[in-house]
Scaffold this motif. Structure first.
Motif, PDB file in Angstrom:
ATOM      1  N   LEU A 145       0.943  -1.268  -0.096  1.00 28.51           N
ATOM      2  CA  LEU A 145      -0.012  -0.012   0.043  1.00 28.51           C
ATOM      3  C   LEU A 145       0.786   1.037  -0.086  1.00 28.51           C
ATOM      4  CD1 LEU A 145      -2.893  -1.006   2.211  1.00 28.51           C
ATOM      5  CD2 LEU A 145      -2.903  -0.837  -0.145  1.00 28.51           C
ATOM      6  N   LEU A 146       2.004   1.290   0.574  1.00 28.96           N
ATOM      7  CA  LEU A 146       3.058   2.425   0.679  1.00 28.96           C
ATOM      8  C   LEU A 146       3.388   2.737  -0.897  1.00 28.96           C
ATOM      9  CD1 LEU A 146       4.963   1.708   3.781  1.00 28.96           C
ATOM     10  CD2 LEU A 146       3.656   3.634   3.322  1.00 28.96           C
ATOM     11  N   ASN A 147       3.279   1.728  -1.761  1.00 33.59           N
ATOM     12  CA  ASN A 147       3.641   1.767  -3.292  1.00 33.59           C
ATOM     13  C   ASN A 147       2.606   2.058  -4.016  1.00 33.59           C
ATOM     14  OD1 ASN A 147       6.647   1.494  -3.242  1.00 33.59           O
ATOM     15  ND2 ASN A 147       6.258  -0.244  -2.293  1.00 33.59           N
ATOM     16  N   ARG A 148       1.303   2.138  -3.384  1.00 33.12           N
ATOM     17  CA  ARG A 148       0.060   2.692  -4.516  1.00 33.12           C
ATOM     18  C   ARG A 148      -0.120   3.875  -4.572  1.00 33.12           C
ATOM     19  NH1 ARG A 148      -3.220  -2.785  -3.523  1.00 33.12           N
ATOM     20  NH2 ARG A 148      -1.673  -4.291  -4.267  1.00 33.12           N
ATOM     21  N   ASN A 149      -0.712   4.320  -5.566  1.00 36.35           N
ATOM     22  CA  ASN A 149      -1.260   5.808  -5.632  1.00 36.35           C
ATOM     23  C   ASN A 149      -2.278   5.570  -4.832  1.00 36.35           C
ATOM     24  OD1 ASN A 149       0.627   6.568  -7.528  1.00 36.35           O
ATOM     25  ND2 ASN A 149      -0.654   6.045  -9.195  1.00 36.35           N
ATOM     26  N   ASN A 150      -2.624   7.014  -4.267  1.00 37.60           N
ATOM     27  CA  ASN A 150      -3.942   7.438  -3.451  1.00 37.60           C
ATOM     28  C   ASN A 150      -4.007   6.741  -2.184  1.00 37.60           C
ATOM     29  OD1 ASN A 150      -4.773   8.797  -5.666  1.00 37.60           O
ATOM     30  ND2 ASN A 150      -5.602   7.275  -6.610  1.00 37.60           N
ATOM     31  N   TYR A 151      -2.945   6.111  -1.793  1.00 39.75           N
ATOM     32  CA  TYR A 151      -2.974   5.662  -0.231  1.00 39.75           C
ATOM     33  C   TYR A 151      -1.982   6.455   0.854  1.00 39.75           C
ATOM     34  CZ  TYR A 151      -5.724   1.686  -1.190  1.00 39.75           C
ATOM     35  OH  TYR A 151      -6.811   0.719  -1.646  1.00 39.75           O
TER      36      TYR A 151
END
Length: 193
Positions: A145-151
């Motif tokens: 999740l740290l590497n996903r957009n919008n989180y």
């Protein structure tokens, strides 16, 4: 007030030990004149625990937000995106179970559906993690999740390194500053305290 009039989805998941701290931040968010849409997972909506009774938390959330209903079903959460009901979605506390499901695209609770529906509009999701396995089983999912957009993550730390060496918990006093930054598409720093 930067959050005045902002539509904030505010979702509770089952890390019950942090509910009282989260409720205090919810009160502060309301003082910022945000328009809060309350959401609860199945467990947070139904379970009584040693940390409190579900009905008491439901009543408290309704009173703070001024809303007569709390979204607590998948069907209730699905319209959030299509109807553009939220500018930002907050999941606080965000349990290890919820982190795992977000990271792996599973949508089987009201909170997960709320996040999925909200994300269709490319809007930010703020996660305030609280999990006893953050430095073990949940670590991989936090990384995803740290590497996903919008989180965006509320800064977090080890809960108690002596008695719970793998536990992580958000520092909830950073919740509002994290929301403000997330609305500008920025991650508050530092993430690790």
């Amino acid at each position: 007030m930067k959050l005045e009039g902002k539509k904030v989805g505010f979702a509770f998941t089952g890390s019950f030990c942090t509910f009282k701290a989260v409720i205090e931040e919810l009160k502060k968010l309301k003082k910022e004149n945000a328009d809060i849409l309350p959401i609860m997972s199945y467990n947070s909506y139904k379970l009584d625990t040693k940390f409190g009774k579900a009905k008491e938390y439901i009543d408290t959330v309704k009173e703070i937000t001024g809303k007569e209903e709390i979204i607590h079903t998948i069907q209730g959460a699905e319209p959030i995106g299509p109807k553009k009901l939220t500018d930002v979605m907050v999941i606080a506390p965000c349990s290890g179970n919820t982190i795992a499901k977000l990271a792996n695209g599973i949508t089987d609770t009201p909170v997960l559906m709320a996040a999925k529906s909200h994300l269709r509009n490319n809007n930010p999701v703020v996660l305030a993690i609280s999990t006893n396995d953050g430095l073990s089983g949940s670590a991989e999912n936090i990384g995803k999740l740290l590497n996903r957009n919008n989180y965006f993550f509320v800064p977090f730390k080890q809960d108690n390194p002596i008695t719970k060496p793998r536990s992580l918990v958000a520092d909830f006093k950073y919740l509002i500053p994290t929301i403000e930054k997330a609305l500008d598409r920025e991650q508050i720093e530092p993430i690790l305290l």
